[in-house]
Design an enzyme around this catalytic site. Structure first.
Site, PDB file in Angstrom:
ATOM      1  N   ARG A  16      -1.683   5.700 -11.060  1.00  0.00           N
ATOM      2  CA  ARG A  16      -1.680   6.259  -9.797  1.00  0.00           C
ATOM      3  C   ARG A  16      -0.463   7.056  -9.966  1.00  0.00           C
ATOM      4  O   ARG A  16       0.483   6.671 -10.443  1.00  0.00           O
ATOM      5  CB  ARG A  16      -1.142   5.079  -8.656  1.00  0.00           C
ATOM      6  CG  ARG A  16      -2.787   4.230  -8.494  1.00  0.00           C
ATOM      7  CD  ARG A  16      -2.462   3.352  -7.208  1.00  0.00           C
ATOM      8  NE  ARG A  16      -2.596   4.434  -5.920  1.00  0.00           N
ATOM      9  CZ  ARG A  16      -2.488   3.930  -4.768  1.00  0.00           C
ATOM     10  NH1 ARG A  16      -1.857   2.776  -4.465  1.00  0.00           N
ATOM     11  NH2 ARG A  16      -2.471   4.834  -3.750  1.00  0.00           N
ATOM     12  N   ASP A  65       6.991   5.698  -0.825  1.00  0.00           N
ATOM     13  CA  ASP A  65       6.251   5.457  -2.359  1.00  0.00           C
ATOM     14  C   ASP A  65       7.192   6.111  -3.444  1.00  0.00           C
ATOM     15  O   ASP A  65       7.273   5.919  -4.607  1.00  0.00           O
ATOM     16  CB  ASP A  65       4.995   6.032  -2.319  1.00  0.00           C
ATOM     17  CG  ASP A  65       4.129   5.322  -1.684  1.00  0.00           C
ATOM     18  OD1 ASP A  65       3.967   5.233  -0.349  1.00  0.00           O
ATOM     19  OD2 ASP A  65       3.413   4.462  -2.375  1.00  0.00           O
ATOM     20  N   ASN A  87       5.355   9.249   1.509  1.00  0.00           N
ATOM     21  CA  ASN A  87       4.689   7.677   1.934  1.00  0.00           C
ATOM     22  C   ASN A  87       3.277   7.887   2.386  1.00  0.00           C
ATOM     23  O   ASN A  87       2.805   9.045   2.439  1.00  0.00           O
ATOM     24  CB  ASN A  87       5.359   7.144   3.083  1.00  0.00           C
ATOM     25  CG  ASN A  87       5.147   5.503   3.284  1.00  0.00           C
ATOM     26  OD1 ASN A  87       5.057   4.861   2.391  1.00  0.00           O
ATOM     27  ND2 ASN A  87       4.987   5.234   4.583  1.00  0.00           N
ATOM     28  N   LYS A  88       2.690   6.949   2.856  1.00  0.00           N
ATOM     29  CA  LYS A  88       1.236   7.012   3.051  1.00  0.00           C
ATOM     30  C   LYS A  88       0.854   8.258   4.012  1.00  0.00           C
ATOM     31  O   LYS A  88       1.598   8.655   5.057  1.00  0.00           O
ATOM     32  CB  LYS A  88       0.809   5.719   3.652  1.00  0.00           C
ATOM     33  CG  LYS A  88      -0.643   5.499   4.204  1.00  0.00           C
ATOM     34  CD  LYS A  88      -1.568   5.888   2.951  1.00  0.00           C
ATOM     35  CE  LYS A  88      -1.550   5.061   1.852  1.00  0.00           C
ATOM     36  NZ  LYS A  88      -2.128   5.479   0.595  1.00  0.00           N
ATOM     37  N   GLN A 137      -4.904   0.402   5.602  1.00  0.00           N
ATOM     38  CA  GLN A 137      -3.729  -0.665   5.293  1.00  0.00           C
ATOM     39  C   GLN A 137      -3.102  -1.265   6.469  1.00  0.00           C
ATOM     40  O   GLN A 137      -2.769  -2.462   6.482  1.00  0.00           O
ATOM     41  CB  GLN A 137      -2.742   0.013   4.317  1.00  0.00           C
ATOM     42  CG  GLN A 137      -2.970   0.362   2.837  1.00  0.00           C
ATOM     43  CD  GLN A 137      -3.701   1.881   2.614  1.00  0.00           C
ATOM     44  OE1 GLN A 137      -4.010   2.382   3.818  1.00  0.00           O
ATOM     45  NE2 GLN A 137      -3.641   2.295   1.735  1.00  0.00           N
ATOM     46  N   ARG A 144      -1.465  -2.779  -4.346  1.00  0.00           N
ATOM     47  CA  ARG A 144      -1.072  -1.518  -3.879  1.00  0.00           C
ATOM     48  C   ARG A 144       0.311  -1.734  -3.073  1.00  0.00           C
ATOM     49  O   ARG A 144       0.846  -2.955  -2.972  1.00  0.00           O
ATOM     50  CB  ARG A 144      -2.238  -0.627  -3.017  1.00  0.00           C
ATOM     51  CG  ARG A 144      -3.033  -1.479  -2.221  1.00  0.00           C
ATOM     52  CD  ARG A 144      -2.294  -2.387  -1.220  1.00  0.00           C
ATOM     53  NE  ARG A 144      -1.649  -1.489  -0.571  1.00  0.00           N
ATOM     54  CZ  ARG A 144      -0.291  -1.782   0.468  1.00  0.00           C
ATOM     55  NH1 ARG A 144      -0.124  -3.148   0.393  1.00  0.00           N
ATOM     56  NH2 ARG A 144       0.444  -1.002   1.061  1.00  0.00           N
ATOM     57  N   GLY A 145       0.773  -0.559  -2.831  1.00  0.00           N
ATOM     58  CA  GLY A 145       2.271  -0.646  -2.290  1.00  0.00           C
ATOM     59  C   GLY A 145       3.134  -0.549  -3.606  1.00  0.00           C
ATOM     60  O   GLY A 145       3.241  -1.086  -4.559  1.00  0.00           O
ATOM     61  N   ALA A 146       4.272   0.463  -3.327  1.00  0.00           N
ATOM     62  CA  ALA A 146       5.048   0.676  -4.523  1.00  0.00           C
ATOM     63  C   ALA A 146       5.595  -0.490  -5.287  1.00  0.00           C
ATOM     64  O   ALA A 146       5.504  -0.397  -6.641  1.00  0.00           O
ATOM     65  CB  ALA A 146       6.073   1.761  -4.174  1.00  0.00           C
TER      66      ALA A 146
HETATM   67  O1  MRU Z   1      -2.015   3.501  -1.044  1.00  0.00           O
HETATM   68  P1  MRU Z   1      -1.091   2.530  -1.103  1.00  0.00           P
HETATM   69  O2  MRU Z   1      -1.540   1.423  -0.265  1.00  0.00           O
HETATM   70  O3  MRU Z   1      -0.400   2.076  -2.228  1.00  0.00           O
HETATM   71  O4  MRU Z   1       0.156   3.078  -0.303  1.00  0.00           O
HETATM   72  C1  MRU Z   1       1.519   2.299   0.200  1.00  0.00           C
HETATM   73  C2  MRU Z   1       2.272   2.918   0.958  1.00  0.00           C
HETATM   74  O5  MRU Z   1       2.342   4.181   1.332  1.00  0.00           O
HETATM   75  C3  MRU Z   1       3.367   2.000   1.325  1.00  0.00           C
HETATM   76  O6  MRU Z   1       3.992   2.422   2.613  1.00  0.00           O
HETATM   77  C4  MRU Z   1       4.627   2.047   0.391  1.00  0.00           C
HETATM   78  O7  MRU Z   1       4.104   2.017  -0.917  1.00  0.00           O
HETATM   79  C5  MRU Z   1       5.583   1.051   0.424  1.00  0.00           C
HETATM   80  S1  MRU Z   1       5.395  -0.381   0.079  1.00  0.00           S
HETATM   81  C6  MRU Z   1       6.846  -1.371   0.441  1.00  0.00           C
END
Ligand code: MRU
Length: 353
Positions: free
Chosen positions: A88, A236, A246-247, A195, A45-47
């Protein structure tokens, strides 16, 4: 730095982040379907990490298409891209990576299919290496906003394992430490998937960067008591007008920062900027299983059985709350990120208006 995702002789090896911090387990994906499942189920996970994993998944997919003509290959390959795209909806790096791979295939349609298949493997590896270089550059630019002795607050995980390596928001922290600055990081636990607690706190501890874990609702308390100097988060998807998805919980943190006069930085590669999306209002927000809210890590119930729960995984922070977007080309006022659309020019970086 522990690898996030790797291509190992026709297998995509993915760190299963759902098992962290108690176990370090790699899932060996032998087909694109397993990679797609891994993205959907948050093994990775993470963009930026999602983008690189998708590219590797498509390289696997191309090997699974057993056709002899380009036209037949392309039809099946496009269907595989659709499966990957459906994993996603919010992180734009997924679609950026899929489009890059699709273009590579289309631009080489005159080559034989085995050559194209190998090109996809090479390209996904190239994307992985490129992401690490990008993050180091983000880190260098971002570290100039961090002073020796600063206390930083962060939300979610934008660390090495949210990318191909080094991290974005955490890359800035890493770079500041490499410049011998002493920092302390307050880590929001990041309900509901945690996370922050499971991944960011773990990564910072591995890196020996001093940190304190807090629950999300404690951030205002520490700001009120003048204990936070700046906030740095990842993204994201950044819309053309500088709004940042973002999250979930990032927006609340940004509003708190504004109230307390604390700079709020977003660290993200240019591949996270969606120049085709006018504003945050048009960013699709993933709605996840309400069980993530009613149960801790899907196991321990923390709410009455049958209660209605909502679970948007991301929120949008309007550009006016963002001090600067830190990219590999420098830091920009959020209203200026649209200037990065033309990759042939280097717009003038950061200026506070
Ligand atoms: O649901 P996730 O864990 O994929 O969400 C991740 C985030 O929101 C991160 O802050 C974002 O992707 C930046 S990762 C460098």
């Amino acid at each position: 730095m522990i690898p996030t995702v790797e291509w190992k002789k026709g297998v995509v090896s993915m760190l299963d982040q759902t098992k962290l911090p108690s176990e370090t387990v790699y899932q060996e994906c032998k087909d694109y379907e397993t990679v797609a499942r891994g993205i959907k189920e948050l093994w990775v996970r993470g963009a930026p990490a999602i983008g690189v994993s998708a590219a590797m998944g498509l390289a696997l997919g191309a090997r699974q298409v057993n056709e002899k003509t380009y036209e037949k290959f392309w039809k099946k390959f496009e269907a595989i891209c659709e499966v990957m795209a459906a994993t996603r909806p919010t992180a734009v790096n997924l679609f950026w990576a899929i489009n890059r791979i699709k273009k590579l295939v289309q631009n080489n349609k005159d080559k034989d299919l085995d050559t194209i298949r190998q090109m996809l493997v090479d390209e996904s590896q190239h994307m992985l290496e490129e992401d690490i270089v990008t993050n180091k550059s983000i880190g260098r630019y971002g570290a100039s906003f961090v002073e020796d002795g600063d206390t930083i607050i962060t939300h979610c995980n934008a660390g090495s394992i949210a990318t191909a390596g080094y991290g974005t928001a955490e890359g800035v922290m890493r770079a500041a430490v490499e410049q011998k600055k002493k920092i302390h990081v307050y880590v929001d636990e990041t309900r509901p998937v945690l996370q922050g607690a499971r991944l960011t706190a773990w990564e910072l501890m591995e890196e020996k960067i001093p940190c304190t874990l807090i629950t999300d609702n404690m951030a205002g308390h520490f700001m009120y008591h003048d204990m936070i100097d700046l906030a740095i988060v990842g993204a994201d998807r950044i819309a053309n007008n500088g709004d940042v998805a973002n999250k979930i919980g990032t927006y609340s943190l940004a509003v708190l920062c504004k109230e307390h006069g604390i700079p709020f930085y977003v660290a993200a590669p240019i591949s996270t900027i969606d120049f085709n999306t006018e504003s945050g209002a048009f960013i699709p927000i993933e709605e996840r299983d309400p069980r993530e809210v009613t149960h801790i890590l899907g196991k321990l119930p923390v709410a009455p059985d049958g209660v209605k729960a909502a679970n948007p995984a991301f929120d949008v922070t309007p550009a006016r709350y963002v001090t600067a977007v830190i990219t590999e080309k420098g830091a920009f006022h959020p209203k200026d990120v649209h200037k990065l659309a033309d990759s042939s020019t280097d717009p003038e970086p950061y200026r506070i208006r």
